[in-house]
Design a protein around this motif. Structure first.
Motif: not given
Lengths: 361, 406
Positions: B18-19, B23-26, B125-126
């Motif tokens: 879920a971000g 550690m989840i970049g972006g 991708h965005e």
């Protein structure tokens, strides 16, 4: 009820089949079919449905003749031992390669569409750990979980279709003429390659016996036909075959561009949630099927001691199979599709024919 | 124990997926992001100048409402992606491209082809492929963005209003990125992109004796406005800019491609006074017909209008007068469609595109002729037929200028 304890029903098997066809369908059938058949690509699943029905009749014969036996036993019964074992090895290799492909795609999907700067291992290791633990619960738990996921998947899919179908531009999915016959057949190869039912026959000894195999099978086939046609129809109908045939995540792109009433967007997050759920089912069912093949090959009493090592091997293969996503896509399109057709269609048909000649089936 | 472990693992996976984990970049906090809503692309020597208009959302004090602040930033790079990354060297917030609604491209940039600049928006991708494309005539995209923002308005909202109201005159249209991409990749049909123009308001000569008013007029320079009018047409093979269709010629093009929503047609009554007709409905069929190898194409337009304004005093509601008005509006629409056809023939680009209609109606024949389409296109015999009717008027029937007897 008591008689079928520890077994799953044919209906549950068909639900598993639908889920496991749904997840690759979302990922690539719109792209793969529109690449060959362009505006007529939405007709391709009809050819695959025809092949599926033929396979269903063949598998029905096995199901009725070999009660409480799995496909490994069917193979060994119809072929000499060495050849039979070789065929089972081919199946183990095929399903492992396919499993590896799906594991890698599970991660690639996230880093392509959502988190490009994230280490793909986070997604791959997470899902494999869950698969390793869940698989110990047995096929009954997996089947019940699949039923729940099937309901969620259906609700989400129907909701998306309600939003997307009215916006389809018919000029993107027409004209259909005699010139499209060959492209439609070419496009149907990828949809035929998703006839995964023979893989689940490797744990058919855990299915309860009833006479509704054909009925449930045809219903599942029709369901798959409808979702495949709709996925291609709305993807190509909304974005055009040019865009869809170039997009590695074609249906995702179509969903991402939904703009309801000119204001509400972001529906791709709903699609991603079904992806995770259905991908999980495909990974766990393939692992279960592969472990059953290994069990049959070595005449083991239980496959549980092999779960961790098998999953570790698949993890390693995930990195060996392709250096990057381009190799992965090429591998999928140029090898996996034809491998599937051979192990899911050609080999079962050959075994059926041998059985017919020997008057066993 | 095992169940606890499984549940912990599932929760952990959901947590990071879920971000919510570092550690989840972006991942972006909603208050720490600039949402790109409008993008401008210009030529800067051998580089691309990228202008972005951003909106940031943050909670207002003690309310649930969000505060919007529009800013624009400019940078340059060899490619759009590189230029985008240069923003990070000076911007104090992260940029998010998922809310891009409008992409403005300057005429000078498109002269050598549009296709190169679409790749970023198709691939990223965005970005969403439903962002609308515009080409800015003569001026740069940056200038048009600055013009609106410096006047205290929101460029994204301005473009939104222009887009929403484009049907009122039907002299332009909307083309999302994916649609432009589809036509650009089709080597048989020319692409069209809506055209933005910056119009300078003419200073009116006034005989006003009011000294104060005159001095105010002298102090203010000519005001400029951003106008959505017409189309930029691109070559099918190179996607290079070949020309513009503006005003009523652009409306003629819209008649031909069935993009008329409404519009105004001004005709004359028998006394020569203006009568304004409002377009209510328009439907054009492109009918291809092969006479041997010769292709004949007929544009058959059916049109309904209502009388919206009468400037004279004549009673128009007689068969004879209505017929006169219909005849005039038929001729006007016919002329506009013909102008669009003449433009297409002059530049040898199938802007309608007739190739698609021929493909749909004669798929087998199309398969044989598609490679020679550009040659065949110049040899097509075009016919334009307009069949219109005037359905009704609104709250009053007799004109205001007509006087009661006695």
């Amino acid at each position: 009820m008591f008689r079928n304890k520890g077994k799953i029903s044919v209906r549950q098997v068909m639900i598993i089949l639908i889920i496991t066809v749904y997840t690759p369908s979302i990922r690539f059938i719109a792209r793969a079919t529109s690449y060959s058949a362009k505006q007529a690509s939405w007709l391709s699943p009809i050819i695959a449905f025809g092949v599926y029905v033929i396979m269903l009749f063949i598998l029905n014969r096995f199901y009725k003749k070999y009660k409480n036996k799995n496909f490994s036993e069917v193979i060994l019964d119809n072929t000499p031992k060495l050849i039979g074992k070789t065929i089972i090895v081919i199946y183990i290799i095929s399903i492992t390669l396919l499993l590896v492909l799906y594991i890698r795609y599970f991660g690639e999907r996230f880093v392509t569409a959502l988190y490009p700067n994230v280490d793909i291992n986070i997604f791959i290791i997470s899902i494999l750990l869950i698969v390793a633990f869940m698989i110990r619960s047995g096929i009954v738990v997996i089947a019940r979980m699949s039923e729940l996921m099937f309901i969620i998947m259906t609700i989400i899919f129907v909701s998306l279709m309600f939003i997307m179908v009215p916006n389809v531009q018919l000029e993107n999915v027409t004209p259909i003429s005699t010139l499209d016959i060959i492209p439609v057949f070419k496009g149907s190869i990828v949809t035929i390659a998703l006839s995964y039912l023979p893989f689940y026959f490797f744990f058919s000894h855990e299915w309860s016996q009833n006479d509704k195999f054909l009925k449930h099978g045809i219903m599942a086939g029709l369901y798959i036909l409808i979702i495949e046609v709709l996925i291609i129809f709305v993807s190509v109908g909304l974005m055009g075959s040019t865009v869809i045939s170039r997009s590695p995540l074609s249906f995702f792109i179509a969903v991402k561009n939904i703009n309801l009433l000119g204001e509400i967007s972001g529906f791709e997050s709903i699609l991603v949630s079904t992806w995770i759920l259905t991908d999980f089912v495909i990974l766990i069912v393939y692992t279960y099927s592969a472990l059953n093949m290994i069990k049959s090959l070595f005449n083991l009493g239980d496959f549980k001691p092999f779960i961790n090592i098998y999953i570790f091997i698949t993890y390693l293969l995930t990195w060996i199979i392709a250096k990057n996503v381009f190799e992965l896509q090429d591998w999928g399109a140029q090898f996996a599709v034809y491998m599937n057709i051979n192990v899911l269609i050609v080999i079962p048909v050959i075994i059926f024919m041998i059985g017919k000649v020997r008057k066993v089936v | 124990m095992r169940r606890t472990l499984i549940i912990t693992l599932i929760l952990f996976t959901l947590y990071i997926s879920a971000g919510l984990e570092t550690m989840i970049g972006g991942r972006k906090s909603i208050t720490d992001a600039f949402y790109v809503t409008t993008v401008g692309l210009d030529k800067a020597k051998d580089k691309i100048k990228l202008t972005i208009v951003t909106q940031s959302l943050g909670p207002e004090e003690e309310t649930e409402y969000t505060k919007k602040q529009d800013k624009y930033f400019v940078t340059e790079g060899k490619t759009i992606f590189e230029a985008n990354r240069f923003f990070t060297t000076f911007m104090d917030n992260k940029i998010f491209w998922g809310h891009v609604d409008y992409i403005l491209i300057s005429e000078s940039l498109v002269k050598n082809g549009l296709d190169t600049y679409l790749d970023f928006f198709m691939r990223d991708h965005e970005t969403r492929l439903i962002a609308e494309l515009f080409i800015v005539k003569e001026y740069s995209a940056e200038e048009s963005i600055k013009l609106v923002i410096d006047s205290g308005e929101d460029i994204t909202n301005t473009l939104h209003v222009l887009k929403e109201d484009v049907g009122k005159l039907s002299v332009s249209g909307c083309v999302p990125v994916y649609e432009a991409f589809s036509t650009i990749t089709d080597e048989n049909c020319g692409s069209n992109v809506p055209l933005l123009q910056i119009i300078e308001d003419e200073k009116e000569e006034t005989d006003s004796t009011d000294a104060k008013e005159a001095s105010v007029a002298e102090d203010n320079p000519k005001s400029k406005r951003l106008v959505l009018d017409g189309y930029a047409l691109l070559d099918p093979e190179s996607s290079e800019l070949v020309g513009f269709l503006t005003g009523n010629d652009a409306r003629g093009f819209n008649f031909a491609i069935n993009k008329i929503k409404s519009g105004v047609i001004v005709v004359e009554d028998p006394e020569g006074e203006d009568v304004t007709l409002e377009i209510i409905k328009s439907k054009t069929k492109i009918i291809p017909k092969f006479n041997g190898d010769k292709l004949e194409v007929t544009f058959k337009t059916k049109l309904s209008t209502n009388i919206a304004e009468i400037d004279g005093s004549t009673n128009l509601f007689t068969d004879e007068n209505i017929e006169l008005l219909i005849k005039q509006q038929n001729e006007m629409v016919k002329k506009e469609v013909k102008n669009a056809i003449d433009f297409a023939l002059k530049h040898n680009i199938d802007i309608f595109p007739i190739s698609k209609v021929v493909e749909r109606k004669f798929p087998v024949k199309w398969d044989k002729i598609k490679d020679d389409w550009r040659k065949i296109f110049t040899e097509i015999t075009f016919n334009v037929e307009v069949d219109s009717q005037i359905d009704r008027t609104y709250s009053i029937k007799e004109p205001v200028l007509s006087r009661e007897d006695g």
